[in-house]
Write an enzyme that holds these catalytic residues in place. Structure first.
Site, PDB file in Angstrom:
ATOM      1  N   ASN A 153       6.823  -1.499  -9.400  1.00  0.00           N
ATOM      2  CA  ASN A 153       5.550  -1.802  -8.723  1.00  0.00           C
ATOM      3  C   ASN A 153       4.982  -0.619  -7.936  1.00  0.00           C
ATOM      4  O   ASN A 153       3.774  -0.429  -7.895  1.00  0.00           O
ATOM      5  CB  ASN A 153       5.707  -3.041  -7.837  1.00  0.00           C
ATOM      6  N   GLU A 250      17.043  -2.975  -1.557  1.00  0.00           N
ATOM      7  CA  GLU A 250      15.689  -3.467  -1.225  1.00  0.00           C
ATOM      8  C   GLU A 250      15.322  -4.453  -2.314  1.00  0.00           C
ATOM      9  O   GLU A 250      14.916  -4.059  -3.408  1.00  0.00           O
ATOM     10  CB  GLU A 250      14.697  -2.300  -1.210  1.00  0.00           C
ATOM     11  N   CYS A 284       7.114  -6.809  -3.188  1.00  0.00           N
ATOM     12  CA  CYS A 284       8.310  -7.567  -2.799  1.00  0.00           C
ATOM     13  C   CYS A 284       8.116  -8.348  -1.516  1.00  0.00           C
ATOM     14  O   CYS A 284       8.641  -9.436  -1.355  1.00  0.00           O
ATOM     15  CB  CYS A 284       9.454  -6.586  -2.616  1.00  0.00           C
ATOM     16  N   GLU A 455      14.870   1.265   4.899  1.00  0.00           N
ATOM     17  CA  GLU A 455      14.158   2.467   4.487  1.00  0.00           C
ATOM     18  C   GLU A 455      13.158   2.812   5.596  1.00  0.00           C
ATOM     19  O   GLU A 455      12.853   1.984   6.454  1.00  0.00           O
ATOM     20  CB  GLU A 455      13.441   2.226   3.152  1.00  0.00           C
TER      21      GLU A 455
END
Ligand code: NDP
Length: 481
Positions: A153, A250, A284, A455
């Site tokens: 994505n 993630e 997400c 992150e």
């Protein structure tokens, strides 16, 4: 204009483009299905070779002064920003996302990560611990070779988000993008070399899950950072555990966006649009379960349906397009099946529907119940499920009633309620009166099944480094005999 985007070669190992020796990977423009490049996967030998090259380059890279590494990342960020128009076009071809998004969101946020960690380089220190006459200190050291594995994505952003903290700490990296979007990260590898990065510090392999699996278990790899779905996360985490490797995961989500009846309705509708339809819903952290307090539910839905009429679906390269196709036909079919299941389960379709080809329009369901698949499963497409609620405790319990825990949002004018609710939500990243903003300054990541590690921000450094403790004896040594 030709849409060909054929790179010099499919892989990038040891500072050079290298052709893959594995199966062909056709890269298609999501709008038309036209093949814009044909790449080759890495053979398993090439994966091993890339990891060995990264290992060989690591000691020298780690021995450089941190500011010198930071300077290289900073130069790479500058090159990205200079070339943003060209890179955004490539990102649009690779992903099918509208150029009006890729120009502002994808590479620019990758560059921001490189700039941020470049700036952090000079602050990466250990600790001095006084122990009376003796003392101890800690050294913050790199892990070694890090494997990065990305989703389709935000392919270039994901590569930068993983590379920036890893590389500034003195690690080296082998990155495997999704086979759906292999092009952007090859540009990143070239840009790093142009910015002065030594060969072998950042390498790219291509391929499907088996290449990812070989990377995650390579003996040279000390850490695996994955952005992907929960099922893939489970497999990669288990594979990494065998070698006691560090991980950052993630993963996916089904995040709640809670709108209380005192919220600014127009802002809440804007946030629900951004939280569900940006990038055709392929994000997400999307707030796909929109809990709206009973009293404003119908006004909220009416305003949302009205606003959604302004959507412009079309060629992603057209600057007027604000809603592109999803990544491919298979994904479009999966989303359609989820929409059909929502209808069959008895939810009310407020707007949107199954669409055509690779296009799925912004779709809103209402009158859904928490146990319907549209309210429990990650769809990864532009499908919002609106659920109504009566009071705060009820909505907190229902919002938390999922295995996922990536993100959450709260809309209210009541200051204390906003913070109280956010504190009770089981999510790694929360927003108050906004949604889906992920500046590099703020840690990003999930709890529960949505993953572990963070992150962005200084917090990411902890996940790309380890601490060595050093005790320094300043006197004699007393032994019992
Ligand atoms: P997948 O989980 O299908 O794939 C992610 C990556 O893992 C791909 O590069 C894939 O390769 C690779 N892979 C697949 N199997 C293995 C394996 N056994 N070992 C190692 N690597 C493997 O995710 P998608 O690409 O479909 O992306 C969508 C998912 O990603 C959604 O669930 C979404 O929520 C999540 N995501 C999470 C984000 C976050 O930051 N939390 C951000 C963006 C997306 P290939 O595709 O080539 O087969």
């Amino acid at each position: 204009m030709s849409l060909s985007a054929q790179p010099t070669a499919s892989l990038f190992i040891g500072g050079q483009p290298v052709e893959g020796q594995g199966a062909e990977v056709p890269v298609r423009y999501a709008l038309t299905g036209e093949v814009i490049a044909t790449l080759r996967e890495a053979s398993l030998d090439q994966v091993a070779q890339a990891c060995a090259v990264a290992k060989a380059a690591q000691a020298e890279w780690a021995a450089m002064a941190p500011v010198a590494r930071g300077r290289i990342l900073g130069r790479a960020a500058a090159i990205i920003l200079e070339r943003n128009d060209e890179l955004a076009r490539l990102e649009t071809l690779d992903t099918g996302k509208p150029i009006q998004e890729t120009l502002v969101a994808d590479w620019p946020s990758g560059a921001a990560a490189l700039e941020y960690f470049a700036g952090l380089a000079a602050t990466l220190t250990g600790q001095m611990i006084p122990l009376g006459a003796d003392w101890a200190y800690t050294r913050r050291e790199p892990l070694g070779v890090c494997a990065g594995i990305g989703a389709w994505n935000y392919p270039s952003q994901i590569a930068c988000w993983k590379a920036a903290p890893a590389l500034v700490m003195g690690n080296t990296m082998v990155f495997k993008p999704s086979e759906e979007t292999p092009l952007g990260v090859l540009k990143l590898a070239e840009i790093f070399i142009a910015a002065g990065m030594p060969p072998g510090v950042f390498n790219v392999v291509q391929g499907r899950g088996d290449v990812g699996a070989a990377l995650a278990t390579d003996p040279h790899v000390a850490k695996v950072s994955l952005t992907g779905s929960v099922p893939t996360g489970r497999r990669v985490y288990a594979a990494a555990a065998e070698g006691m490797r560090h991980v950052t995961m993630e993963l996916g989500g089904k995040s709640p966006l809670i709108v209380f009846d005192d919220a600014n309705l127009e802002d809440a509708v804007s946030a629900a649009i951004l939280a569900n339809f940006y990038s055709s819903g392929q994000i997400c952290s999307n707030g796909t379960r929109v809990f709206v307090q009973e009293g404003i539910k119908e006004n909220f839905l009416a305003r949302l349906a009205e606003r959604v009429k302004a959507v412009r679906m079309g060629d992603p390269l057209d600057p007027e397009t604000n809603h592109g196709p999803v990544i491919n036909m298979a994904q479009a079919e999966k989303i359609r099946a989820a929409i059909r299941a929502g209808r069959e389960a008895g939810a009310r379709l407020v707007c949107g529907g199954e669409g055509e080809g690779a296009f799925i329009p912004p779709t809103v369901f209402a009158d859904a119940t928490d146990d319907m698949a549209i309210a429990t499963d990650e769809i990864f497409g532009p499908v919002m499920t609106a659920l109504s609620f009566v009071d705060e405790n009820e909505v907190i319990a229902r919002a938390n009633g999922t295995g996922f825990g990536l993100a959450a949002g709260v809309f209210t004018q009541d200051l204390t309620r906003a913070h109280r609710v956010v504190a009770a939500l089981e999510a790694g990243t929360c927003w108050i009166n906004t949604y889906n903003l992920t500046p590099v300054e703020m840690p990003f990541g999930g709890v529960k099944l949505s993953g572990l590690g963070r992150e962005n921000s200084a917090a990411a450094i902890e996940h790309y480094s380890q601490i060595k403790s050093v005790y320094v004896g300043m006197g004699g040594v007393d032994a019992p005999y």
